[in-house]
Enzyme design. Sequence first.
Site, PDB file in Angstrom:
ATOM      1  N   CYS A 162      -1.370   0.733   7.505  1.00 40.23           N
ATOM      2  CA  CYS A 162      -2.811   0.461   7.639  1.00 40.23           C
ATOM      3  C   CYS A 162      -3.243  -0.748   6.812  1.00 40.23           C
ATOM      4  CB  CYS A 162      -3.644   1.682   7.240  1.00 40.23           C
ATOM      5  SG  CYS A 162      -3.378   3.121   8.302  1.00 40.23           S
ATOM      6  N   ARG A 163      -3.347  -0.574   5.504  1.00 38.27           N
ATOM      7  CA  ARG A 163      -3.946  -1.626   4.673  1.00 38.27           C
ATOM      8  C   ARG A 163      -3.061  -2.849   4.462  1.00 38.27           C
ATOM      9  NH1 ARG A 163      -5.140   2.202  -0.211  1.00 38.27           N
ATOM     10  NH2 ARG A 163      -3.211   3.061   0.666  1.00 38.27           N
ATOM     11  N   SER A 164      -1.803  -2.625   4.063  1.00 40.55           N
ATOM     12  CA  SER A 164      -0.979  -3.805   3.743  1.00 40.55           C
ATOM     13  C   SER A 164      -0.611  -4.644   4.967  1.00 40.55           C
ATOM     14  CB  SER A 164       0.252  -3.434   2.896  1.00 40.55           C
ATOM     15  OG  SER A 164       1.111  -2.553   3.576  1.00 40.55           O
ATOM     16  N   ASN A 215       2.275   1.481   4.446  1.00 44.83           N
ATOM     17  CA  ASN A 215       2.609   0.212   5.128  1.00 44.83           C
ATOM     18  C   ASN A 215       2.313   0.277   6.632  1.00 44.83           C
ATOM     19  OD1 ASN A 215       5.557  -1.899   5.672  1.00 44.83           O
ATOM     20  ND2 ASN A 215       3.471  -2.526   5.284  1.00 44.83           N
ATOM     21  N   CYS A 223       0.866  -1.189   0.000  1.00 40.66           N
ATOM     22  CA  CYS A 223       0.000   0.000   0.000  1.00 40.66           C
ATOM     23  C   CYS A 223       0.895   1.229   0.000  1.00 40.66           C
ATOM     24  CB  CYS A 223      -0.979  -0.032   1.171  1.00 40.66           C
ATOM     25  SG  CYS A 223      -0.211   0.031   2.807  1.00 40.66           S
ATOM     26  N   ASP A 228      -8.388   3.589   1.622  1.00 37.36           N
ATOM     27  CA  ASP A 228      -7.425   3.893   2.679  1.00 37.36           C
ATOM     28  C   ASP A 228      -8.174   4.410   3.913  1.00 37.36           C
ATOM     29  OD1 ASP A 228      -5.325   4.642   4.239  1.00 37.36           O
ATOM     30  OD2 ASP A 228      -4.299   5.803   2.674  1.00 37.36           O
TER      31      ASP A 228
HETATM   32  P1  4NP Z   1      -1.782   2.855   4.197  1.00 38.46           P
HETATM   33  O1  4NP Z   1      -2.378   4.232   4.769  1.00 38.46           O
HETATM   34  O2  4NP Z   1      -1.252   3.164   2.819  1.00 38.46           O
HETATM   35  O3  4NP Z   1      -2.960   1.963   4.155  1.00 38.46           O
HETATM   36  O4  4NP Z   1      -0.698   2.417   5.165  1.00 38.46           O
HETATM   37  C1  4NP Z   1      -1.627   5.400   4.846  1.00 38.46           C
HETATM   38  C2  4NP Z   1      -0.946   5.697   5.999  1.00 38.46           C
HETATM   39  C3  4NP Z   1      -0.224   6.856   6.088  1.00 38.46           C
HETATM   40  C4  4NP Z   1      -0.179   7.720   5.021  1.00 38.46           C
HETATM   41  C5  4NP Z   1      -0.857   7.425   3.857  1.00 38.46           C
HETATM   42  C6  4NP Z   1      -1.579   6.256   3.765  1.00 38.46           C
HETATM   43  N1  4NP Z   1       0.548   8.926   5.115  1.00 38.46           N
HETATM   44  O5  4NP Z   1       0.477   9.747   4.171  1.00 38.46           O
HETATM   45  O6  4NP Z   1       1.247   9.155   6.104  1.00 38.46           O
END
Ligand code: 4NP
Length: 158
Positions: free
Chosen positions: A17-19, A15, A12, A127
């Site tokens: 939340c989703r992955s 790294n 994702c 997300d």
């Molecule tokens: P993820 O979510 O891609 O599912 O881990 C996010 C977590 C943090 C950020 C973006 C997406 N960020 O911009 O910090």
Amino acid sequence: MNTSTPSVLFVCLGNICRSPLAEAALRVEAARAGLAVEADSAGTGDWHVGSPPDPRAQATAKRHGIDISGYRGRQVTAEDFHRFTHIFALDGENLKGLRRIRPSDGTAHLGLLMDLIPGREGSGVTDPYFGEDAGFEVTWDDVSGAARAIVTMLQDAR
Ligand code: 4NP
């Protein structure tokens, strides 16, 4: 390589939340099915390298029986295309990012995670980072469904 244990990398953006939830869901579903598989996760971005998953992701995983507090963020690398048999992007933007860094001799199968779920082809896992806590349950449902599809796919390929 493909006769050995399959290895699946989920990617994702952050790294956190989703992955990590996709990695956890695959571990849960593989254990349930008695399937040997290696699972890992990474981000296309580098903001959260070395960080544990978002506390809301940790709580969601815990509710579903798996502790992800020891996971640490890392950024995906071109080398991952040689290390893993399968790489799944959590959404279309990250799939584009992966295509940009994929080496021409990379051996991993690259795909969009939701393409594994009939009716969800072409879509991304939303997300949950900027949303309400409940969004993390939606994420868990999505990645668990995909994890079950991966287990079935890997079992059929044996
Ligand atoms: P993820 O979510 O891609 O599912 O881990 C996010 C977590 C943090 C950020 C973006 C997406 N960020 O911009 O910090």
